[in-house]
Motif scaffolding. Sequence first.
Motif, mmCIF file in Angstrom:
data_model
loop_
_atom_site.group_PDB
_atom_site.id
_atom_site.type_symbol
_atom_site.label_atom_id
_atom_site.label_comp_id
_atom_site.label_asym_id
_atom_site.label_seq_id
_atom_site.Cartn_x
_atom_site.Cartn_y
_atom_site.Cartn_z
ATOM 1 N N ALA A 129 0.825 -1.220 0.000
ATOM 2 C CA ALA A 129 0.000 0.000 0.000
ATOM 3 C C ALA A 129 0.853 1.262 0.000
ATOM 4 O O ALA A 129 0.371 2.350 0.316
ATOM 5 N N ASP A 130 2.153 1.113 -0.343
ATOM 6 C CA ASP A 130 3.069 2.262 -0.361
ATOM 7 C C ASP A 130 3.154 2.957 0.987
ATOM 8 O O ASP A 130 3.276 4.187 1.079
ATOM 9 N N SER A 131 3.054 2.170 2.067
ATOM 10 C CA SER A 131 3.171 2.653 3.449
ATOM 11 C C SER A 131 2.032 3.585 3.866
ATOM 12 O O SER A 131 2.135 4.276 4.874
ATOM 13 N N ILE A 132 0.947 3.629 3.081
ATOM 14 C CA ILE A 132 -0.229 4.416 3.455
ATOM 15 C C ILE A 132 -1.083 3.557 4.386
ATOM 16 O O ILE A 132 -1.608 2.518 3.976
ATOM 17 N N ASN A 133 -1.241 3.982 5.622
ATOM 18 C CA ASN A 133 -1.926 3.172 6.627
ATOM 19 C C ASN A 133 -3.293 3.753 6.971
ATOM 20 O O ASN A 133 -3.388 4.801 7.593
ATOM 21 N N LYS A 134 -4.340 3.092 6.527
ATOM 22 C CA LYS A 134 -5.702 3.484 6.882
ATOM 23 C C LYS A 134 -6.403 2.410 7.698
ATOM 24 O O LYS A 134 -7.557 2.599 8.097
ATOM 25 N N LYS A 135 -5.706 1.314 7.961
ATOM 26 C CA LYS A 135 -6.391 0.138 8.504
ATOM 27 C C LYS A 135 -5.793 -0.367 9.813
ATOM 28 O O LYS A 135 -6.521 -0.883 10.664
ATOM 29 N N TYR A 136 -4.507 -0.227 10.008
ATOM 30 C CA TYR A 136 -3.820 -0.870 11.129
ATOM 31 C C TYR A 136 -3.628 0.124 12.277
ATOM 32 O O TYR A 136 -2.975 1.162 12.109
ATOM 33 N N ILE A 137 -4.214 -0.214 13.427
ATOM 34 C CA ILE A 137 -4.265 0.717 14.560
ATOM 35 C C ILE A 137 -3.499 0.114 15.740
ATOM 36 O O ILE A 137 -3.840 -0.971 16.214
ATOM 37 N N PRO A 138 -2.468 0.799 16.249
ATOM 38 C CA PRO A 138 -1.757 0.284 17.415
ATOM 39 C C PRO A 138 -2.557 0.461 18.705
ATOM 40 O O PRO A 138 -3.167 1.516 18.934
ATOM 41 N N VAL A 139 -2.547 -0.582 19.534
ATOM 42 C CA VAL A 139 -3.254 -0.582 20.824
ATOM 43 C C VAL A 139 -2.281 -1.091 21.882
ATOM 44 O O VAL A 139 -1.489 -2.003 21.615
ATOM 45 N N ILE A 140 -2.305 -0.487 23.068
ATOM 46 C CA ILE A 140 -1.475 -0.965 24.169
ATOM 47 C C ILE A 140 -2.330 -1.104 25.424
ATOM 48 O O ILE A 140 -3.354 -0.434 25.576
ATOM 49 N N PHE A 141 -1.887 -1.986 26.302
ATOM 50 C CA PHE A 141 -2.569 -2.182 27.588
ATOM 51 C C PHE A 141 -1.817 -1.508 28.726
ATOM 52 O O PHE A 141 -2.260 -1.554 29.877
ATOM 53 N N SER A 142 -0.678 -0.900 28.413
ATOM 54 C CA SER A 142 0.133 -0.227 29.435
ATOM 55 C C SER A 142 1.017 0.795 28.746
ATOM 56 O O SER A 142 1.501 0.561 27.629
ATOM 57 N N ARG A 143 1.249 1.936 29.399
ATOM 58 C CA ARG A 143 2.125 2.955 28.824
ATOM 59 C C ARG A 143 3.526 2.412 28.574
ATOM 60 O O ARG A 143 4.237 2.868 27.689
ATOM 61 N N TYR B 106 -3.621 3.875 20.985
ATOM 62 C CA TYR B 106 -4.654 3.994 22.021
ATOM 63 C C TYR B 106 -4.283 3.128 23.219
ATOM 64 O O TYR B 106 -4.059 1.920 23.071
ATOM 65 N N ASP B 107 -4.194 3.756 24.377
ATOM 66 C CA ASP B 107 -3.951 3.038 25.629
ATOM 67 C C ASP B 107 -5.315 2.668 26.208
ATOM 68 O O ASP B 107 -5.965 3.472 26.863
ATOM 69 N N VAL B 108 -5.736 1.430 25.946
ATOM 70 C CA VAL B 108 -7.091 1.024 26.324
ATOM 71 C C VAL B 108 -7.182 0.599 27.784
ATOM 72 O O VAL B 108 -8.230 0.101 28.218
ATOM 73 N N SER B 109 -6.090 0.793 28.540
ATOM 74 C CA SER B 109 -6.192 0.553 29.980
ATOM 75 C C SER B 109 -6.933 1.699 30.667
ATOM 76 O O SER B 109 -7.335 1.586 31.824
ATOM 77 N N THR B 110 -7.119 2.809 29.938
ATOM 78 C CA THR B 110 -7.878 3.943 30.459
ATOM 79 C C THR B 110 -9.220 4.024 29.741
ATOM 80 O O THR B 110 -9.332 3.619 28.572
ATOM 81 N N GLN B 111 -10.204 4.554 30.418
ATOM 82 C CA GLN B 111 -11.523 4.681 29.799
ATOM 83 C C GLN B 111 -11.478 5.632 28.623
ATOM 84 O O GLN B 111 -12.111 5.399 27.589
ATOM 85 N N LYS B 112 -10.708 6.718 28.756
ATOM 86 C CA LYS B 112 -10.608 7.675 27.656
ATOM 87 C C LYS B 112 -9.980 7.026 26.435
ATOM 88 O O LYS B 112 -10.427 7.231 25.301
ATOM 89 N N GLY B 113 -8.904 6.233 26.659
ATOM 90 C CA GLY B 113 -8.260 5.567 25.536
ATOM 91 C C GLY B 113 -9.200 4.603 24.841
ATOM 92 O O GLY B 113 -9.241 4.537 23.607
ATOM 93 N N PHE B 114 -9.977 3.852 25.641
ATOM 94 C CA PHE B 114 -10.938 2.914 25.048
ATOM 95 C C PHE B 114 -12.011 3.670 24.275
ATOM 96 O O PHE B 114 -12.377 3.296 23.154
#
Length: 365
Positions: A103-117, A133-141
Amino acid sequence: MENQYSPKVFISYSQDSISFADKVLEFSNKLRSDGIDTILDQYEESPPEGWPRWMEKSIDIADYVLVVGSIGYQNKIAGTVEAGIGRGAKWEGHIIYQKLYMADSINKKYIPVIFSRADIDYIPTPIQGSTYYDVSTQKGFDDLYWRLRGIKTKQKPPLGKLRPLPEKERKTLFITSMIDLETWDKAVWRGAGFIVNTDLPILLLLFIHEEYAVKIFKDWISDVGVDDKSDDIRIALIEGDIPNEEAGYYIVIGSNLKTAAKRAERQGVPMDEMLLLNFTRLIRANPTDNFAFFNIFKQKYQKFGEYYLIPAIIDESSNKIKPLMQYKIHKKELFYRHVDEINEYDEDSIILEKNKPAKPYQIEL
């Protein structure tokens, strides 16, 4: 109209441990309870097409792929674990890398998620530049949830009218420089030396090429005289350690901005309409004598409050130095400073820059 579409979301992760896999399952269940159609290997017992095809198909049909950053995921896709361990994460990572490449490094699909900073550093390299997105926080989720829904939580306000242009403030550029850049480049400044066995201490500026060193000092004498009474030539010796640099001090040479401003005012340029442009030269000195001559010179200068500035020629093959005493300039002002007192807005702030043009060199007499 509110977007009621339930997006398909594939979750790519590494089963680092049972507890970590449980955390991923809990995260997926929470998304599903809020209407996000997640695809997770833990919901499958044995896909008929086999796990490799199931993974690729799941990535293909998903609207988004959530990549859960963890040290196990990073190690597996980097190939730093033993053969046969983490084949699923390795396969998924390979597919994701390949699809981003195509995709020529164009990213519209792959989203990084973490459970801890602490896991930020384990986000795979190709998507480190994407919003994570840090989904360990409500705001991140919540932020991730609305991203998956395609709903912006903040809308742009209507575009207003441009403000009228302010009246242009007139500034006069006043160029002041004791440094002739071309001559200094040809002279090749190599450092400093101290002569302390005279009535007044002497600060030597060491050059390679005599013709241009003489021109520098002749030009100075023409501008300020053999006695720099106004201290137009500004010299600073800046002590203190700087990270990743050897013990030493900086020598910074340029124009005295205070006297330059006064000179500009005398020429009819008001202070509030003045822009000063100043050129400086600097070099890093790394004494090999535990600062002995530096400190003796400093003590003598503090005692007398004056010194001589003299050019000298250094033969780099023999380290012999020839002072050119006939071009000495008498000076009183010398700035002794410490690096801790200098910030980014200081006139000596160039010493804090990472890629400053300063070569360490020191010969002391």
